[in-house]
Scaffold this motif. Structure first.
Motif, short mmCIF file in Angstrom:
data_model
loop_
_atom_site.label_atom_id
_atom_site.label_comp_id
_atom_site.label_asym_id
_atom_site.label_seq_id
_atom_site.Cartn_x
_atom_site.Cartn_y
_atom_site.Cartn_z
N SER A 1 -1.49 -1.21 -5.23
CA SER A 1 -2.63 -1.10 -4.32
C SER A 1 -3.56 -2.29 -4.46
O SER A 1 -4.02 -2.86 -3.45
N VAL A 2 -3.86 -2.68 -5.72
CA VAL A 2 -4.77 -3.80 -5.93
C VAL A 2 -4.14 -5.09 -5.42
O VAL A 2 -4.83 -5.97 -4.88
N GLY B 1 2.24 1.71 -3.49
CA GLY B 1 1.17 2.19 -4.37
C GLY B 1 0.88 3.66 -4.17
O GLY B 1 0.75 4.41 -5.14
N VAL B 2 0.82 4.11 -2.92
CA VAL B 2 0.58 5.52 -2.65
C VAL B 2 1.74 6.37 -3.15
O VAL B 2 1.55 7.46 -3.71
N ASP C 1 1.16 5.90 -12.67
CA ASP C 1 -0.19 5.65 -12.16
C ASP C 1 -0.56 4.18 -12.25
O ASP C 1 -1.18 3.62 -11.34
N GLY D 1 1.26 2.34 -9.48
CA GLY D 1 0.65 2.60 -8.18
C GLY D 1 -0.65 1.84 -7.99
O GLY D 1 -0.88 1.21 -6.95
N ALA D 2 -1.50 1.84 -9.03
CA ALA D 2 -2.76 1.09 -8.95
C ALA D 2 -2.48 -0.40 -8.82
O ALA D 2 -3.17 -1.10 -8.07
N THR E 1 1.48 6.72 -6.89
CA THR E 1 0.39 7.64 -7.21
C THR E 1 0.80 9.09 -6.97
O THR E 1 0.43 9.98 -7.74
N PHE E 2 1.58 9.29 -5.92
CA PHE E 2 2.12 10.63 -5.66
C PHE E 2 3.03 11.07 -6.81
O PHE E 2 2.95 12.23 -7.27
N ALA F 1 0.83 -1.21 0.00
CA ALA F 1 0.00 0.00 0.00
C ALA F 1 0.86 1.25 0.00
O ALA F 1 0.55 2.23 -0.70
#
Lengths: 93, 105
Positions: free
Chosen positions: B49-50, B14-15, B42, B45-46, B18-19, B11
């Motif tokens: 997270s997934v 991923g964050v 992006d 990051g996704a 995304t940042f 996580a």
């Protein structure tokens, strides 16, 4: 699963929401249509991430289906705008 | 315990990506270079997270759906950005360059 992991995933979702709100500046500022559409695409991906993360954080597995449908719609949006704003005389296929 | 650590690490990664994507969308000079942030950072990051979500659930059905979502994001995100960028190029939008003599294409 431990409570810590769920809390961390919810916090990650909150951070991603803030980052998506920052990308909203690119939607407003422009300067071209394609910049705006690409920024909307990035925001859509962030929304898919948030849906997946809160489906884990809130223990609601059905949100994953909503995330899949949202990813589909996001893709269709980008493809449609890409085709409709395409100038066939500008470049070869 | 190991699974919890992996979830937190994924996580966080991923964050972070995304940042990176958000900073790229705000800071990069034109639509073509912004598409790099939109596709690579992006998507990664996704993906992380997934992956964290798939590890969190651990059951077959939810993991399978998370992996379907992962594969789908990996396919569609670069394709969408490519479609938008190609439309932008066909419209003759200027390519950013450090060379002053020839600005566009």
């Amino acid at each position: 699963m431990s409570d810590l992991a769920g809390t961390v995933l919810l916090a990650a979702a909150a951070v991603v929401v803030v980052l998506a709100a920052l990308v909203l500046y690119r939607v407003v500022a422009g300067p071209t249509t394609h910049d705006r559409v690409m920024a909307v695409n990035v925001i859509g991906t962030s929304i898919v991430m948030v849906l997946a993360l809160i489906s884990a954080g809130l223990d609601r597995p059905e949100y994953l289906d909503i995330a899949i449908v949202y990813a589909l719609l996001n893709f269709v949006l980008s493809l449609v705008v890409g085709r409709f704003t395409y100038d066939a005389e500008g470049v070869d296929w | 315990m190991i699974v919890t650590t992996l979830i937190v690490v994924f996580a966080a990664i991923g964050v972070f990506f995304t940042f990176v994507a958000a900073v790229g969308m705000l800071r990069l000079p034109d639509v073509y270079s912004r598409s790099h942030a939109a596709t690579k950072a992006d998507t990664l990051g996704a993906g992380f997270s997934v992956l964290a979500v798939a590890l969190y659930f651990g059951t077959v059905g939810e993991t399978l759906r998370a992996l379907i979502l992962l594969v789908f994001i990996y396919y569609t995100n670069p394709t969408a950005a490519h479609a938008i960028t190609r439309a932008a190029y066909s419209r003759g939008i200027d390519v950013w360059t450090t060379d002053d003599s020839e600005g566009s294409r």
